[in-house]
Design a protein around this motif. Structure first.
Motif, mmCIF file in Angstrom:
data_model
loop_
_atom_site.group_PDB
_atom_site.id
_atom_site.type_symbol
_atom_site.label_atom_id
_atom_site.label_comp_id
_atom_site.label_asym_id
_atom_site.label_seq_id
_atom_site.Cartn_x
_atom_site.Cartn_y
_atom_site.Cartn_z
ATOM 1 N N LEU A 1 0.872 -1.177 0.000
ATOM 2 C CA LEU A 1 0.000 0.000 0.000
ATOM 3 C C LEU A 1 0.907 1.223 0.000
ATOM 4 O O LEU A 1 1.647 1.447 0.954
ATOM 5 C CB LEU A 1 -0.870 -0.015 1.260
ATOM 6 C CG LEU A 1 -1.812 1.176 1.459
ATOM 7 C CD1 LEU A 1 -3.009 1.094 0.516
ATOM 8 C CD2 LEU A 1 -2.310 1.236 2.901
ATOM 9 N N SER A 2 0.866 2.002 -1.096
ATOM 10 C CA SER A 2 1.792 3.140 -1.172
ATOM 11 C C SER A 2 1.181 4.419 -0.604
ATOM 12 O O SER A 2 1.883 5.370 -0.297
ATOM 13 C CB SER A 2 2.232 3.377 -2.626
ATOM 14 O OG SER A 2 1.128 3.781 -3.417
ATOM 15 N N GLY A 3 -0.151 4.458 -0.477
ATOM 16 C CA GLY A 3 -0.800 5.664 0.046
ATOM 17 C C GLY A 3 -2.266 5.671 -0.338
ATOM 18 O O GLY A 3 -2.872 4.613 -0.513
ATOM 19 N N TYR A 4 -2.815 6.884 -0.500
ATOM 20 C CA TYR A 4 -4.251 7.023 -0.802
ATOM 21 C C TYR A 4 -4.444 8.057 -1.899
ATOM 22 O O TYR A 4 -3.687 9.015 -2.005
ATOM 23 C CB TYR A 4 -5.011 7.472 0.458
ATOM 24 C CG TYR A 4 -5.026 6.416 1.538
ATOM 25 C CD1 TYR A 4 -6.109 5.548 1.678
ATOM 26 C CD2 TYR A 4 -3.942 6.257 2.408
ATOM 27 C CE1 TYR A 4 -6.117 4.555 2.653
ATOM 28 C CE2 TYR A 4 -3.935 5.260 3.380
ATOM 29 C CZ TYR A 4 -5.018 4.414 3.492
ATOM 30 O OH TYR A 4 -5.015 3.422 4.445
ATOM 31 N N PHE B 1 -2.860 0.518 -4.081
ATOM 32 C CA PHE B 1 -2.024 -0.685 -3.964
ATOM 33 C C PHE B 1 -1.077 -0.762 -5.158
ATOM 34 O O PHE B 1 -1.498 -0.613 -6.301
ATOM 35 C CB PHE B 1 -2.890 -1.945 -3.903
ATOM 36 C CG PHE B 1 -3.480 -2.171 -2.536
ATOM 37 C CD1 PHE B 1 -2.780 -2.878 -1.568
ATOM 38 C CD2 PHE B 1 -4.719 -1.639 -2.201
ATOM 39 C CE1 PHE B 1 -3.308 -3.064 -0.298
ATOM 40 C CE2 PHE B 1 -5.259 -1.821 -0.931
ATOM 41 C CZ PHE B 1 -4.547 -2.540 0.032
ATOM 42 N N ALA B 2 0.199 -0.970 -4.861
ATOM 43 C CA ALA B 2 1.215 -1.120 -5.895
ATOM 44 C C ALA B 2 1.518 -2.606 -6.061
ATOM 45 O O ALA B 2 1.632 -3.327 -5.070
ATOM 46 C CB ALA B 2 2.478 -0.386 -5.464
ATOM 47 N N TYR C 1 2.216 13.346 -4.424
ATOM 48 C CA TYR C 1 3.511 12.708 -4.682
ATOM 49 C C TYR C 1 3.840 11.652 -3.622
ATOM 50 O O TYR C 1 4.339 10.570 -3.921
ATOM 51 C CB TYR C 1 4.610 13.777 -4.721
ATOM 52 C CG TYR C 1 5.964 13.238 -5.093
ATOM 53 C CD1 TYR C 1 6.311 13.022 -6.426
ATOM 54 C CD2 TYR C 1 6.897 12.907 -4.108
ATOM 55 C CE1 TYR C 1 7.552 12.502 -6.774
ATOM 56 C CE2 TYR C 1 8.140 12.387 -4.440
ATOM 57 C CZ TYR C 1 8.460 12.181 -5.776
ATOM 58 O OH TYR C 1 9.690 11.658 -6.109
ATOM 59 N N ALA C 2 3.514 11.948 -2.366
ATOM 60 C CA ALA C 2 3.843 11.037 -1.250
ATOM 61 C C ALA C 2 3.144 9.688 -1.399
ATOM 62 O O ALA C 2 3.611 8.677 -0.859
ATOM 63 C CB ALA C 2 3.456 11.674 0.076
ATOM 64 N N SER C 3 2.023 9.639 -2.130
ATOM 65 C CA SER C 3 1.288 8.372 -2.290
ATOM 66 C C SER C 3 1.704 7.597 -3.534
ATOM 67 O O SER C 3 1.270 6.466 -3.735
ATOM 68 C CB SER C 3 -0.216 8.642 -2.346
ATOM 69 O OG SER C 3 -0.692 9.004 -1.073
ATOM 70 N N LEU C 4 2.562 8.209 -4.376
ATOM 71 C CA LEU C 4 3.017 7.501 -5.581
ATOM 72 C C LEU C 4 3.828 6.275 -5.182
ATOM 73 O O LEU C 4 4.689 6.362 -4.297
ATOM 74 C CB LEU C 4 3.941 8.405 -6.413
ATOM 75 C CG LEU C 4 3.354 9.499 -7.295
ATOM 76 C CD1 LEU C 4 4.492 10.218 -8.009
ATOM 77 C CD2 LEU C 4 2.368 8.943 -8.312
ATOM 78 N N HIS D 1 8.252 -1.868 5.393
ATOM 79 C CA HIS D 1 7.356 -0.734 5.140
ATOM 80 C C HIS D 1 6.255 -0.719 6.213
ATOM 81 O O HIS D 1 5.765 -1.772 6.628
ATOM 82 C CB HIS D 1 6.732 -0.877 3.739
ATOM 83 C CG HIS D 1 5.937 0.313 3.306
ATOM 84 N ND1 HIS D 1 4.592 0.444 3.585
ATOM 85 C CD2 HIS D 1 6.301 1.435 2.638
ATOM 86 C CE1 HIS D 1 4.155 1.595 3.085
ATOM 87 N NE2 HIS D 1 5.166 2.216 2.502
ATOM 88 N N PRO D 2 5.833 0.480 6.668
ATOM 89 C CA PRO D 2 4.815 0.561 7.724
ATOM 90 C C PRO D 2 3.552 -0.265 7.438
ATOM 91 O O PRO D 2 2.994 -0.868 8.355
ATOM 92 C CB PRO D 2 4.484 2.056 7.787
ATOM 93 C CG PRO D 2 5.707 2.740 7.272
ATOM 94 C CD PRO D 2 6.345 1.804 6.288
ATOM 95 N N PHE D 3 3.108 -0.313 6.182
ATOM 96 C CA PHE D 3 1.902 -1.085 5.862
ATOM 97 C C PHE D 3 2.084 -2.559 6.224
ATOM 98 O O PHE D 3 1.244 -3.161 6.888
ATOM 99 C CB PHE D 3 1.541 -0.959 4.371
ATOM 100 C CG PHE D 3 0.542 -2.003 3.908
ATOM 101 C CD1 PHE D 3 -0.788 -1.952 4.324
ATOM 102 C CD2 PHE D 3 0.932 -3.050 3.068
ATOM 103 C CE1 PHE D 3 -1.707 -2.934 3.918
ATOM 104 C CE2 PHE D 3 0.013 -4.017 2.660
ATOM 105 C CZ PHE D 3 -1.306 -3.954 3.081
#
Length: 332
Positions: free
Chosen positions: A96-99, A107-108, A237-240, A271-273
């Protein structure tokens, strides 16, 4: 689809679900809908082209599959030891890279670089379902709460970096995983963004695209390059995902994992996720069986027969990839 027709289908399906009395099915249905009953029924209706009878059968089949395979307990079955699980995370690349700005989880998925060579099929299926269940029972309800409205779907960014002809060897496992998703987690993905596309993907896509249902085709967007500019229209950008951060950055799991940069690489167990997910599963297992030591071994789930449409796509893909092998005179 007119509003009246969809409203009518929804009411009919709701009436059929109201007749379900079996305790085990009702209990697992709560884990499926998480309070968003209407949205859940709509997903199954969409997956069956608004045919109420077929949608109802699909839900009941899904609930029976969940009960028979104890899916409600899968989040209390950690894959151990940790080093073995790390091997799974390094070879089944998802995170999970972000929202998105609308609050949808992003999801990546590293399609091209996932090797699936560190464990048996059962472990990869278990890990995949655990991520699905964690998404549906923890991530989405928490996103819904934060945004004050039901958020029941996600966005997926598929990285094709490193896709080779040897992908043929993984078709069977990928078919099992995607059939489980089609039958039991339908319409959970809003859009599939495909990035870092090599020639082999473009050629296969041309052949597969006409076989997909219109509904699925509309969800797939093949983006130029690493997709950064297009994706920045829907997320910060932070969620890319890390492989979309700059043009030509690629997605080498080794360079990302090996330099202590686990927080950047959403595939990594560091990674935190993945840390939260793994801790959640270990905690659940302690609650469920506080006295028993955690057993090593995979959690077996029945694999469904792929739907006819998927079987045809797989056959076409296999023949297309074989053509490539012959024309290239190579195994990779």
């Amino acid at each position: 689809m007119s509003l009246v027709v969809s409203e009518d289908a929804l009411n009919k399906l709701q009436a059929l679900m109201d007749q379900v009395e079996e305790e085990s099915l009702l209990r697992t249905f709560q884990n499926v809908h998480q309070g968003c009953v209407t949205e859940t029924l709509m997903r199954f209706l969409k997956a069956r082209e608004w045919n109420v009878t077929k949608a109802h059968k699909m839900i009941i089949d899904c609930l029976n599959w969940r009960v028979q395979n104890e899916i409600d307990n899968i989040l209390s079955k950690p894959i151990i030891p940790t080093d073995f699980y790390r091997g799974i995370r390094d070879s089944q690349l998802i995170g999970l890279s972000g929202y998105s700005r609308e609050g949808l989880p992003v999801f990546a998925i590293g399609v091209g670089l996932s090797s699936f060579d560190k464990a048996s099929v059962h472990y990869y299926v278990q890990s995949h379902i655990q991520i699905n269940e964690y998404r549906d029972r923890v991530i989405l309800p928490s996103a819904s709460k934060k945004h004050g409205q039901p958020i029941t779907t996600c966005v997926k960014v598929l990285d094709m970096t490193g896709l080779k002809l040897s992908a043929l060897n993984q078709i069977k496992l990928l078919t099992i995983i995607s059939s489980i998703d089609d039958l039991n987690y339908p319409e959970k993905t809003n859009t599939y963004y495909i990035v870092n596309v090599p020639y082999i993907f473009s050629a296969c896509w041309k052949v597969v695209k006409p076989l997909l249902q219109e509904r699925t085709r509309r969800k797939v967007q093949v983006l130029p390059g690493c997709g950064r500019d297009e994706l920045l229209k829907i997320m910060d950008y932070a969620s890319l995902p890390h492989f979309c951060r700059r043009e030509g950055s690629g997605s080498s799991r080794h360079s990302e994992n090996g330099n202590g940069n686990g927080n950047e690489n959403c595939y990594s167990l560091d990674h935190p996720f993945h840390q939260k997910l793994y801790n959640h599963i270990k905690e659940e297992s302690r609650i469920q069986e506080p006295v028993e030591p955690i057993k090593q071994g995979s959690f077996h789930v029945d694999f469904p027969e792929p739907p006819a449409e998927k079987a045809e796509i797989v056959k076409t893909l296999e023949s297309e990839l074989h053509k490539f092998k012959i024309s290239n005179g190579t195994c990779d």
